[in-house]
Design a protein around this motif. Structure first.
Motif, PDB file in Angstrom:
ATOM      1  N   ALA A  41      10.127  -4.572  -1.385  1.00  0.00           N
ATOM      2  CA  ALA A  41       9.420  -4.160  -1.961  1.00  0.00           C
ATOM      3  C   ALA A  41      10.899  -2.496  -2.242  1.00  0.00           C
ATOM      4  CB  ALA A  41       8.499  -2.760  -1.611  1.00  0.00           C
ATOM      5  N   SER A  42      11.087  -2.402  -1.658  1.00  0.00           N
ATOM      6  CA  SER A  42      12.877  -1.683  -2.203  1.00  0.00           C
ATOM      7  C   SER A  42      13.762  -2.422  -2.533  1.00  0.00           C
ATOM      8  CB  SER A  42      13.047  -0.885  -0.344  1.00  0.00           C
ATOM      9  OG  SER A  42      12.363  -0.716   0.282  1.00  0.00           O
ATOM     10  N   ILE A  43      13.894  -3.509  -2.347  1.00  0.00           N
ATOM     11  CA  ILE A  43      15.049  -4.285  -3.050  1.00  0.00           C
ATOM     12  C   ILE A  43      14.592  -4.485  -4.502  1.00  0.00           C
ATOM     13  CG2 ILE A  43      16.515  -6.522  -3.208  1.00  0.00           C
ATOM     14  CD1 ILE A  43      16.437  -5.897  -0.224  1.00  0.00           C
ATOM     15  N   PRO A  72       6.528  -8.210   9.936  1.00  0.00           N
ATOM     16  CA  PRO A  72       5.636  -8.436   8.747  1.00  0.00           C
ATOM     17  C   PRO A  72       5.960  -6.910   8.323  1.00  0.00           C
ATOM     18  CG  PRO A  72       4.006  -8.607  10.088  1.00  0.00           C
ATOM     19  CD  PRO A  72       5.393  -8.586  11.019  1.00  0.00           C
ATOM     20  N   LEU A  73       5.834  -6.048   8.191  1.00  0.00           N
ATOM     21  CA  LEU A  73       5.854  -4.180   8.006  1.00  0.00           C
ATOM     22  C   LEU A  73       7.220  -4.385   7.408  1.00  0.00           C
ATOM     23  CD1 LEU A  73       4.042  -1.768   7.464  1.00  0.00           C
ATOM     24  CD2 LEU A  73       4.693  -1.068   9.133  1.00  0.00           C
ATOM     25  N   ILE A  74       8.239  -4.765   8.273  1.00  0.00           N
ATOM     26  CA  ILE A  74      10.038  -4.263   8.455  1.00  0.00           C
ATOM     27  C   ILE A  74       9.900  -5.123   6.539  1.00  0.00           C
ATOM     28  CG2 ILE A  74      11.754  -4.599   9.018  1.00  0.00           C
ATOM     29  CD1 ILE A  74      10.485  -1.971   9.683  1.00  0.00           C
ATOM     30  N   LEU A  75       9.531  -6.574   6.784  1.00  0.00           N
ATOM     31  CA  LEU A  75       9.654  -7.447   5.911  1.00  0.00           C
ATOM     32  C   LEU A  75       9.565  -6.905   3.983  1.00  0.00           C
ATOM     33  CD1 LEU A  75       9.290 -11.143   7.299  1.00  0.00           C
ATOM     34  CD2 LEU A  75      11.401  -9.753   6.931  1.00  0.00           C
ATOM     35  N   GLY A  76       8.196  -6.499   4.598  1.00  0.00           N
ATOM     36  CA  GLY A  76       7.423  -5.693   3.064  1.00  0.00           C
ATOM     37  C   GLY A  76       7.768  -5.036   2.472  1.00  0.00           C
ATOM     38  N   TRP A 100      -2.159  -8.131   5.252  1.00  0.00           N
ATOM     39  CA  TRP A 100      -2.196  -7.118   5.269  1.00  0.00           C
ATOM     40  C   TRP A 100      -1.137  -5.611   5.508  1.00  0.00           C
ATOM     41  CZ3 TRP A 100      -4.908  -5.207   1.790  1.00  0.00           C
ATOM     42  CH2 TRP A 100      -6.387  -5.618   1.914  1.00  0.00           C
ATOM     43  N   LEU A 101       0.112  -6.339   7.162  1.00  0.00           N
ATOM     44  CA  LEU A 101       0.622  -5.286   7.441  1.00  0.00           C
ATOM     45  C   LEU A 101       1.819  -5.590   6.321  1.00  0.00           C
ATOM     46  CD1 LEU A 101       0.871  -5.841  11.189  1.00  0.00           C
ATOM     47  CD2 LEU A 101       0.364  -3.971   9.898  1.00  0.00           C
ATOM     48  N   PHE A 102       2.267  -6.841   6.212  1.00  0.00           N
ATOM     49  CA  PHE A 102       2.959  -7.689   4.529  1.00  0.00           C
ATOM     50  C   PHE A 102       2.501  -6.912   3.777  1.00  0.00           C
ATOM     51  CE2 PHE A 102       4.969  -9.925   1.540  1.00  0.00           C
ATOM     52  CZ  PHE A 102       6.158 -10.139   2.236  1.00  0.00           C
ATOM     53  N   VAL A 103       1.582  -6.417   3.222  1.00  0.00           N
ATOM     54  CA  VAL A 103       1.209  -5.617   1.866  1.00  0.00           C
ATOM     55  C   VAL A 103       1.483  -4.179   1.981  1.00  0.00           C
ATOM     56  CG1 VAL A 103      -0.518  -5.181   0.828  1.00  0.00           C
ATOM     57  CG2 VAL A 103      -0.763  -7.318   1.294  1.00  0.00           C
ATOM     58  N   LEU A 104       0.982  -3.765   3.585  1.00  0.00           N
ATOM     59  CA  LEU A 104       1.437  -2.089   3.432  1.00  0.00           C
ATOM     60  C   LEU A 104       2.838  -1.975   3.491  1.00  0.00           C
ATOM     61  CD1 LEU A 104       0.046   0.750   4.837  1.00  0.00           C
ATOM     62  CD2 LEU A 104       1.021   0.165   6.805  1.00  0.00           C
ATOM     63  N   GLY A 105       3.687  -3.082   4.176  1.00  0.00           N
ATOM     64  CA  GLY A 105       5.442  -2.411   3.898  1.00  0.00           C
ATOM     65  C   GLY A 105       5.072  -2.647   2.567  1.00  0.00           C
ATOM     66  N   THR A 106       4.386  -3.588   1.695  1.00  0.00           N
ATOM     67  CA  THR A 106       5.123  -3.437   0.266  1.00  0.00           C
ATOM     68  C   THR A 106       4.807  -2.185  -0.422  1.00  0.00           C
ATOM     69  OG1 THR A 106       3.091  -4.241  -0.648  1.00  0.00           O
ATOM     70  CG2 THR A 106       5.389  -5.613   0.416  1.00  0.00           C
ATOM     71  N   VAL A 107       3.481  -1.280  -0.380  1.00  0.00           N
ATOM     72  CA  VAL A 107       3.195  -0.835  -1.286  1.00  0.00           C
ATOM     73  C   VAL A 107       3.981   0.706  -0.209  1.00  0.00           C
ATOM     74  CG1 VAL A 107       1.103   1.248  -1.030  1.00  0.00           C
ATOM     75  CG2 VAL A 107       0.741  -1.287  -0.946  1.00  0.00           C
ATOM     76  N   VAL A 108       4.156   0.992   1.050  1.00  0.00           N
ATOM     77  CA  VAL A 108       5.108   2.009   1.473  1.00  0.00           C
ATOM     78  C   VAL A 108       6.281   2.294   0.323  1.00  0.00           C
ATOM     79  CG1 VAL A 108       6.175   3.051   3.103  1.00  0.00           C
ATOM     80  CG2 VAL A 108       4.018   2.201   3.320  1.00  0.00           C
TER      81      VAL A 108
END
Length: 210
Positions: free
Chosen positions: A14-16, A6-10, A152-160
Motif C-alpha cells: 500500500a505504501s508503494i 502478511p501485515l508487513i506485505l500489505g 485479513w492481516l494483509f488487508v489490515l496492512g494495506t489500510v494502515v
C-alpha cells in the motif's frame, strides 16, 4: 505460521502504491489546504474504508482473476472510462469562476468528506488488479496463503499503509490562514485532472498491449 509477514506485505504494498501522486492523495492534500487538516483526515478515513473492501475482494478472488485475464482487462476498461470522465470533470471545475467565501462555506457544510473519500476511492479501480497481482505473486513465493487469517492481516496492512500515505500528503498541505490562496488551492482541480489524465493514458496503453 508467520502472521506478522502478511501485515508487513500489505503495509509495504500500500505504501508503494499510494506514495506516487494520485487521485486520492492529491485530493486529500487539496482538502487539507482548503478545508483544514481535520476534514482531510476524515476524507482519508473514508478512502481507507473503501480500500479495506477493495483489497479484501481483490485477494479473495485473486486466484480466479489470475486464471481469467479477461476480467482484469474488463476492470481496466471500466477504469479507463471512469478516469477519462474524472479528468474532464476536474478540468471543467478548474475553469469555473471562484465562489465567494460565504458560498464556499455553505457548500462545505453540506458535504461529507468521509463519503467523498469513500466515493473517489470506490471509483478508483486500479488497486484491485494491483492487489490481485501482488497477492498471487506473494503466494507463489511462499510468503502468503489464501486463508482468512492471512487475508485479513494483509488487508489490515494495506489500510494502515494507505492511511499513512494520505496523512503524509495532508501534513505537507496545511490550511492557509492568509488571504492569498496557495498554488494548490488555485490549481488543485487542474493538478488532480492532470493526474487522472496520466492514469487514463497509462491504462489505455496497458489495454492496447493486452
Amino acid at each position: 505460521m508467520n502472521y506478522f509477514l502478511p501485515l508487513i506485505l500489505g503495509f509495504t504494498a500500500a505504501s508503494i502504491g499510494v506514495a506516487p501522486p494520485g487521485l486520492l492523495n492529491m485530493t486529500a492534500a487539496k482538502v487539507s489546504a482548503v478545508d483544514g487538516r481535520n476534514r482531510a483526515l476524515i476524507f482519508a478515513l473514508g478512502a481507507s474504508v473503501t480500500v479495506l473492501f477493495q483489497t479484501y475482494v481483490a485477494v479473495l478472488f485473486a486466484k480466479f482473476i489470475d486464471r481469467n485475464p479477461d476480467v482484469v482487462i474488463l476492470l481496466q476498461e471500466v477504469g479507463l472510462f471512469i478516469f477519462i470522465g474524472l479528468t474532464g470533470y476536474f478540468f471543467w471545475a478548474g475553469k469555473k469562476k471562484k465562489k465567494t467565501q460565504a458560498e464556499e462555506l455553505k457548500i462545505k457544510s453540506k458535504t461529507s468528506r468521509f463519503f467523498l473519500g469513500m466515493l473517489l476511492s470506490f471509483l478508483n479501480l486500479l488497486p484491485i488488479p494491483y492487489y490481485v497481482f501482488l497477492s498471487v505473486w506473494f503466494s507463489r513465493k511462499g510468503w502468503f496463503f489464501f486463508n482468512q487469517s492471512y487475508i485479513w492481516l494483509f488487508v489490515l496492512g494495506t489500510v494502515v499503509g494507505s492511511f499513512l500515505m494520505f496523512y503524509l500528503y495532508i501534513l505537507f498541505f496545511k490550511k492557509r490562514e492568509t488571504t492569498e490562496p496557495s498554488f494548490l488551492m488555485k490549481n488543485g482541480n487542474y493538478i488532480i485532472g492532470t493526474v487522472t489524465g496520466i492514469i487514463s493514458v497509462v491504462t489505455l496503453i496497458k489495454i492496447l498491449k493486452s
